[in-house]
Design an enzyme around this catalytic site. Structure first.
Site, PDB file in Angstrom:
ATOM      1  N   ASP A   1      -0.928  -0.076  -4.698  1.00 24.87           N
ATOM      2  CA  ASP A   1      -2.376   0.634  -5.009  1.00 24.87           C
ATOM      3  C   ASP A   1      -2.152   2.062  -5.610  1.00 24.87           C
ATOM      4  O   ASP A   1      -3.086   2.429  -6.388  1.00 24.87           O
ATOM      5  CB  ASP A   1      -3.454   0.595  -3.856  1.00 24.87           C
ATOM      6  CG  ASP A   1      -3.030   0.894  -2.615  1.00 24.87           C
ATOM      7  OD1 ASP A   1      -1.697   1.315  -2.404  1.00 24.87           O
ATOM      8  OD2 ASP A   1      -3.751   0.837  -1.788  1.00 24.87           O
ATOM      9  N   HIS A   2      -1.103   2.466  -5.054  1.00 31.86           N
ATOM     10  CA  HIS A   2      -0.879   4.223  -5.555  1.00 31.86           C
ATOM     11  C   HIS A   2       0.502   4.476  -4.653  1.00 31.86           C
ATOM     12  O   HIS A   2       1.034   3.616  -3.813  1.00 31.86           O
ATOM     13  CB  HIS A   2      -1.882   5.106  -4.795  1.00 31.86           C
ATOM     14  CG  HIS A   2      -2.479   4.614  -3.250  1.00 31.86           C
ATOM     15  ND1 HIS A   2      -1.536   5.237  -2.496  1.00 31.86           N
ATOM     16  CD2 HIS A   2      -3.343   4.024  -2.745  1.00 31.86           C
ATOM     17  CE1 HIS A   2      -2.206   4.845  -1.286  1.00 31.86           C
ATOM     18  NE2 HIS A   2      -3.262   4.235  -1.679  1.00 31.86           N
TER      19      HIS A   2
ATOM     20  N   GLU B   1      -0.801  -8.078   1.875  1.00 33.92           N
ATOM     21  CA  GLU B   1      -0.741  -6.580   1.834  1.00 33.92           C
ATOM     22  C   GLU B   1       0.271  -5.983   2.904  1.00 33.92           C
ATOM     23  O   GLU B   1       0.278  -6.423   4.050  1.00 33.92           O
ATOM     24  CB  GLU B   1      -2.112  -5.951   2.034  1.00 33.92           C
ATOM     25  CG  GLU B   1      -1.948  -4.442   2.060  1.00 33.92           C
ATOM     26  CD  GLU B   1      -3.055  -3.500   2.496  1.00 33.92           C
ATOM     27  OE1 GLU B   1      -3.908  -4.087   3.650  1.00 33.92           O
ATOM     28  OE2 GLU B   1      -3.132  -2.340   2.348  1.00 33.92           O
TER      29      GLU B   1
ATOM     30  N   HIS C   1       2.211   8.780   4.722  1.00 36.18           N
ATOM     31  CA  HIS C   1       1.219   9.900   5.471  1.00 36.18           C
ATOM     32  C   HIS C   1       2.183  10.615   6.416  1.00 36.18           C
ATOM     33  O   HIS C   1       1.546  11.739   6.692  1.00 36.18           O
ATOM     34  CB  HIS C   1      -0.254   9.014   5.698  1.00 36.18           C
ATOM     35  CG  HIS C   1      -0.936   8.781   5.038  1.00 36.18           C
ATOM     36  ND1 HIS C   1      -1.586   9.515   4.021  1.00 36.18           N
ATOM     37  CD2 HIS C   1      -1.308   7.488   4.361  1.00 36.18           C
ATOM     38  CE1 HIS C   1      -2.560   8.969   3.152  1.00 36.18           C
ATOM     39  NE2 HIS C   1      -2.374   7.576   3.452  1.00 36.18           N
TER      40      HIS C   1
ATOM     41  N   ASP D   1       0.648  -1.122   0.058  1.00 36.57           N
ATOM     42  CA  ASP D   1       0.158   0.084   0.105  1.00 36.57           C
ATOM     43  C   ASP D   1       0.818   1.184  -0.096  1.00 36.57           C
ATOM     44  O   ASP D   1       1.575   1.235   0.843  1.00 36.57           O
ATOM     45  CB  ASP D   1      -0.957   0.024   1.224  1.00 36.57           C
ATOM     46  CG  ASP D   1      -2.193   0.957   1.031  1.00 36.57           C
ATOM     47  OD1 ASP D   1      -1.941   2.261   0.559  1.00 36.57           O
ATOM     48  OD2 ASP D   1      -3.200   0.627   1.344  1.00 36.57           O
TER      49      ASP D   1
ATOM     50  N   SER E   1      -7.171   3.843  -1.259  1.00 34.02           N
ATOM     51  CA  SER E   1      -7.125   2.416  -1.335  1.00 34.02           C
ATOM     52  C   SER E   1      -8.552   1.603  -1.551  1.00 34.02           C
ATOM     53  O   SER E   1      -8.194   0.495  -2.166  1.00 34.02           O
ATOM     54  CB  SER E   1      -6.468   1.843  -0.053  1.00 34.02           C
ATOM     55  OG  SER E   1      -5.217   2.487   0.046  1.00 34.02           O
TER      56      SER E   1
ATOM     57  N   ASP F   1       2.156   2.681   3.259  1.00 36.38           N
ATOM     58  CA  ASP F   1       1.294   3.852   3.112  1.00 36.38           C
ATOM     59  C   ASP F   1       1.235   4.833   4.400  1.00 36.38           C
ATOM     60  O   ASP F   1       1.327   5.890   4.171  1.00 36.38           O
ATOM     61  CB  ASP F   1      -0.054   3.096   2.937  1.00 36.38           C
ATOM     62  CG  ASP F   1      -1.208   4.538   2.670  1.00 36.38           C
ATOM     63  OD1 ASP F   1      -1.145   5.426   1.792  1.00 36.38           O
ATOM     64  OD2 ASP F   1      -2.187   4.431   3.477  1.00 36.38           O
TER      65      ASP F   1
ATOM     66  N   THR G   1      -7.880  -2.058   1.777  1.00 36.73           N
ATOM     67  CA  THR G   1      -7.315  -2.931   0.646  1.00 36.73           C
ATOM     68  C   THR G   1      -7.802  -4.541   0.985  1.00 36.73           C
ATOM     69  O   THR G   1      -8.226  -5.092   0.059  1.00 36.73           O
ATOM     70  CB  THR G   1      -5.640  -3.007   0.783  1.00 36.73           C
ATOM     71  OG1 THR G   1      -5.302  -1.537   0.773  1.00 36.73           O
ATOM     72  CG2 THR G   1      -5.014  -3.687  -0.454  1.00 36.73           C
TER      73      THR G   1
END
Ligand code: MG
Ligand code: ZN
Length: 349
Positions: free
Chosen positions: A285-286, A238, A247, A35, A76, A243, A129
């Protein structure tokens, strides 16, 4: 006579002369999602690990366009729905298209074809996710509904956080809430077709604060369990908190979570080498944070980095593939094509 010939033909189709399984054997799929894992996260993780990553083993590499139905910058839920279900949808939506029609996920399609299914996540198992593979909800924040839909879905094994969402569960799962006992429980004679494990704490634990077990152990134990059942399987793994490091704009958080994920990638690569009838895909996912490495030295691979945002970014993300049908994943395509290519693989097209 005709019946006898048909029988012989059937036997011939199932086993060739050497007794090997034919190309009709269903393909196992291991889908691994980092992620927020863009190229800079991979690069930072690689240099932090002495300029090495398990991703260097991969045969084919593609690029995925991550935008959701309306926004270039996805979340997500929309991106999870894209590769789980093959449709672009709005940010925040899980397992539904832009008209709120429920979608079937690749996990559910595999299940209907006799596959075993598993989900492993280093976030809550009801987080966006993993939930995109079993839930159909308007909002990713409907955690109670998502937990209920996990109970109703026939997922064989799951490992993740989020025990609090399952306090009153009434379903078939045999739940161990201390995942530290994972290997003992998976390896024991105590037999259950439905197993769920929660990590030892809520998933706000950082890996470097001692989260147990590591992702490689969780994947290895699950693959052992699948092997005992002797059926094809679909598993999604995952690395959720790459991720969260993005952040937080914390490079050490990103690289430690990447290292955890990279260890699980090694386990998956070894599994494919031993079981070639398996497709392994590693993607994201990004990207999160708009991360860049801005300065560094080859001596000890130390570097400085900078972030552009506390949110996600719209940059394309890499797709690494290995094993059976891996070639399908080279090129540049929409994230929904990852679903299409997995479906083609399952259908042996
Ligand atoms: Mg996630
Ligand atoms: Zn995020």
């Amino acid at each position: 006579m005709k019946i006898k010939n048909a029988l012989l033909l059937t036997l011939f189709t199932v086993f060739n002369v050497t007794g090997q399984k034919t190309p009709e054997t269903p393909v196992n799929i291991i889908l691994m999602i980092g992620d927020g894992m863009g190229l800079s996260q991979i690069t930072a993780g690689m240099y932090s690990n002495g300029n090495k990553t398990a991703l260097e083993e991969f045969e084919y590499i593609g690029l995925s366009k991550t935008h959701s139905s309306e926004n270039l910058v996805t979340d997500s839920a929309a991106s999870g729905t894209a590769f789980a279900c093959g449709k672009k949808t709005m940010n925040g939506v899980l397992g539904m298209d832009i008209n709120n029609n429920k979608l079937s996920s690749i996990l559910e399609i595999c299940k209907s074809r006799g596959y075993l299914t598993g989900l492993i996540s280093t976030s809550s198992i009801v987080h966006a996710t993993p939930a995109s593979f079993y839930a159909n909800v308007r909002s990713r924040h409907q955690y109670e509904d998502i937990a209920l839909q996990l109970s109703e879905n026939n997922i064989d094994y799951f490992i993740g956080g989020g025990e609090k969402h399952f306090k009153k569960r009434n379903d078939k799962y045999f739940i161990r809430n201390k995942i530290i006992t994972l290997n003992a429980a998976y390896g024991s004679k105590l037999y259950s077709n439905k197993l769920g494990f929660f990590f030892n704490n809520e998933m706000d634990d950082f890996l470097y604060d001692g989260r147990k077990p590591q992702l490689d152990e969780a994947l290895l134990a699950t693959l052992d369990k699948f092997d005992q059942r002797e059926k094809p399987f679909f598993i999604m793994v995952e690395g959720s908190q790459i991720d969260w490091g993005g952040h937080a704009n914390e490079i050490d958080y990103i690289t430690s979570e990447f290292k955890d994920f990279d260890g699980a990638i090694s386990v998956a690569v070894n599994y494919v080498n031993a079981n070639p009838n398996t497709l392994l895909i590693v993607t994201a996912d990004h990207e999160t944070g708009g991360l860049a490495i801005t300065f560094g030295k080859t001596k000890a691979y130390t570097f400085k980095s900078d972030f552009n945002t506390g949110g996600h970014s719209a940059t394309m993300v890499p797709v690494f593939s290995y094993g059976t049908c891996a070639k399908k994943f080279s090129g540049i395509y929409e994230n929904t094509a990852i679903f299409d290519k997995m479906l083609e693989t399952v259908e042996r097209k």
